[in-house]
Design a protein around this motif. Sequence first.
Motif, mmCIF file in Angstrom:
data_model
loop_
_atom_site.group_PDB
_atom_site.id
_atom_site.type_symbol
_atom_site.label_atom_id
_atom_site.label_comp_id
_atom_site.label_asym_id
_atom_site.label_seq_id
_atom_site.Cartn_x
_atom_site.Cartn_y
_atom_site.Cartn_z
ATOM 1 N N GLY A 66 0.817 -1.214 0.000
ATOM 2 C CA GLY A 66 0.000 0.000 0.000
ATOM 3 C C GLY A 66 0.849 1.261 0.000
ATOM 4 O O GLY A 66 0.585 2.205 -0.760
ATOM 5 N N LEU A 67 1.891 1.268 0.847
ATOM 6 C CA LEU A 67 2.697 2.479 0.950
ATOM 7 C C LEU A 67 3.524 2.697 -0.319
ATOM 8 O O LEU A 67 3.667 3.825 -0.788
ATOM 9 C CB LEU A 67 3.598 2.426 2.198
ATOM 10 C CG LEU A 67 2.845 2.444 3.542
ATOM 11 C CD1 LEU A 67 3.828 2.425 4.707
ATOM 12 C CD2 LEU A 67 1.920 3.660 3.660
ATOM 13 N N ALA A 68 4.052 1.590 -0.884
ATOM 14 C CA ALA A 68 4.822 1.733 -2.127
ATOM 15 C C ALA A 68 3.907 2.249 -3.239
ATOM 16 O O ALA A 68 4.287 3.121 -4.028
ATOM 17 C CB ALA A 68 5.443 0.396 -2.524
ATOM 18 N N CYS A 69 2.685 1.733 -3.264
ATOM 19 C CA CYS A 69 1.714 2.170 -4.263
ATOM 20 C C CYS A 69 1.461 3.677 -4.114
ATOM 21 O O CYS A 69 1.481 4.423 -5.097
ATOM 22 C CB CYS A 69 0.428 1.370 -4.047
ATOM 23 S SG CYS A 69 -0.812 1.643 -5.267
ATOM 24 N N ALA A 101 9.749 -13.180 -13.292
ATOM 25 C CA ALA A 101 10.147 -11.902 -13.900
ATOM 26 C C ALA A 101 9.622 -10.734 -13.064
ATOM 27 O O ALA A 101 10.318 -9.730 -12.863
ATOM 28 C CB ALA A 101 9.620 -11.827 -15.328
ATOM 29 N N GLU A 102 8.392 -10.876 -12.575
ATOM 30 C CA GLU A 102 7.802 -9.802 -11.783
ATOM 31 C C GLU A 102 8.567 -9.605 -10.472
ATOM 32 O O GLU A 102 8.791 -8.486 -10.020
ATOM 33 C CB GLU A 102 6.329 -10.154 -11.492
ATOM 34 C CG GLU A 102 5.504 -8.936 -11.169
ATOM 35 C CD GLU A 102 4.026 -9.265 -11.158
ATOM 36 O OE1 GLU A 102 3.534 -9.813 -12.169
ATOM 37 O OE2 GLU A 102 3.381 -9.007 -10.138
ATOM 38 N N ALA A 124 10.502 -6.397 -9.184
ATOM 39 C CA ALA A 124 10.174 -5.807 -7.879
ATOM 40 C C ALA A 124 11.439 -5.636 -7.040
ATOM 41 O O ALA A 124 11.612 -4.640 -6.334
ATOM 42 C CB ALA A 124 9.170 -6.692 -7.140
ATOM 43 N N PHE A 125 12.329 -6.595 -7.156
ATOM 44 C CA PHE A 125 13.569 -6.511 -6.391
ATOM 45 C C PHE A 125 14.388 -5.297 -6.855
ATOM 46 O O PHE A 125 14.961 -4.568 -6.036
ATOM 47 C CB PHE A 125 14.379 -7.803 -6.560
ATOM 48 C CG PHE A 125 15.502 -7.911 -5.580
ATOM 49 C CD1 PHE A 125 15.314 -8.504 -4.346
ATOM 50 C CD2 PHE A 125 16.752 -7.401 -5.891
ATOM 51 C CE1 PHE A 125 16.351 -8.586 -3.430
ATOM 52 C CE2 PHE A 125 17.794 -7.479 -4.984
ATOM 53 C CZ PHE A 125 17.595 -8.079 -3.752
ATOM 54 N N ASP A 126 14.422 -5.067 -8.160
ATOM 55 C CA ASP A 126 15.155 -3.905 -8.693
ATOM 56 C C ASP A 126 14.546 -2.596 -8.178
ATOM 57 O O ASP A 126 15.265 -1.667 -7.807
ATOM 58 C CB ASP A 126 15.125 -3.906 -10.233
ATOM 59 C CG ASP A 126 16.024 -4.998 -10.803
ATOM 60 O OD1 ASP A 126 16.876 -5.526 -10.057
ATOM 61 O OD2 ASP A 126 15.859 -5.335 -11.992
ATOM 62 N N VAL A 127 13.210 -2.554 -8.180
ATOM 63 C CA VAL A 127 12.525 -1.350 -7.686
ATOM 64 C C VAL A 127 12.890 -1.116 -6.227
ATOM 65 O O VAL A 127 13.230 -0.008 -5.804
ATOM 66 C CB VAL A 127 10.990 -1.499 -7.838
ATOM 67 C CG1 VAL A 127 10.252 -0.373 -7.124
ATOM 68 C CG2 VAL A 127 10.604 -1.543 -9.306
ATOM 69 N N ILE A 154 14.835 -12.812 -3.937
ATOM 70 C CA ILE A 154 14.002 -13.026 -5.113
ATOM 71 C C ILE A 154 13.221 -14.327 -4.918
ATOM 72 O O ILE A 154 13.551 -15.369 -5.460
ATOM 73 C CB ILE A 154 14.873 -13.023 -6.382
ATOM 74 C CG1 ILE A 154 15.518 -11.627 -6.508
ATOM 75 C CG2 ILE A 154 14.053 -13.350 -7.620
ATOM 76 C CD1 ILE A 154 16.439 -11.461 -7.671
ATOM 77 N N SER A 155 12.220 -14.244 -4.097
ATOM 78 C CA SER A 155 11.382 -15.407 -3.826
ATOM 79 C C SER A 155 9.979 -14.915 -3.510
ATOM 80 O O SER A 155 9.750 -13.721 -3.387
ATOM 81 C CB SER A 155 11.928 -16.217 -2.650
ATOM 82 O OG SER A 155 11.733 -15.484 -1.464
ATOM 83 N N SER A 156 9.067 -15.861 -3.373
ATOM 84 C CA SER A 156 7.708 -15.459 -3.069
ATOM 85 C C SER A 156 7.074 -16.462 -2.120
ATOM 86 O O SER A 156 6.942 -17.628 -2.461
ATOM 87 C CB SER A 156 6.905 -15.385 -4.361
ATOM 88 O OG SER A 156 5.538 -15.288 -4.064
#
Length: 182
Positions: A69-72, A130-131, A135-138, A106-108
Amino acid sequence: MLKEARPSHWPRERYDPRYDPLIDAGPGHNRNYAPTYWIDTAGEPPEDDGPITGDVDVDIAIIGSGYTGLACAIFLAKEYGIKATVLEANTVAWGGATRNGGQAQISSGRLKRSQWIKRWGKDVAIKMHAEIVEAFDVFRDLILSGEFDCLPQRGGHLYLAHRPRMMKMLESESELLNKTFG
Ligand SMILES: Cc1cc2nc3c(=O)[nH]c(=O)nc-3n(C[C@H](O)[C@H](O)[C@H](O)COP(=O)(O)OP(=O)(O)OC[C@H]3O[C@@H](n4cnc5c(N)ncnc54)[C@H](O)[C@@H]3O)c2cc1C
């Protein structure tokens, strides 16, 4: 600022140690923080505007003030100039965001790559991967931007086999990771 709101220092319900975001239907409301390292060391949480008690007109309402939410809200503000309103049932970053181990990887969730494929198929698994890489790069760019007061430490992850038979599983996951997700 929401107009029809109570002051932020209303009494909180006690922290409920049985709450599990993966099992419980909802987070409850007005609950205090879990007593974690982050809560202990991060200082006073930012003030909020208290509960909404009437209709409120907003451009975008975001439900939940965790990382998502906060990142959004941050990206809506930065990239589109939109001032979003973040609605939180408890306190700012009350959920997983203030309970986690602080490791970015990089896991989920709790599933292995082979389990992703089994559940959702290879194509979806590759898109998920890929997503997550994106997300990790962001996440890394946000940290390196210096806007946040944190000290990232680079490192890798070491997966250990605690029984001989687990070694086989680690080897096959590693092979799958390199071959399919490269
Ligand atoms: C013990 C633990 C350890 C972890 N360790 C790591 C780790 O080392 N590395 C890592 O990357 N991840 C880790 N995680 C996972 C990580 O914390 C979560 O993926 C992340 O917090 C999810 O962010 P989120 O914003 O989606 O959800 P959350 O941070 O859980 O935020 C959701 C927020 O939404 C609010 N909410 C929910 N429903 C409503 C509603 N209907 N109305 C209003 N508000 C609502 C909740 O109160 C909560 O504050 C861990 C999680 C746990 C629990």
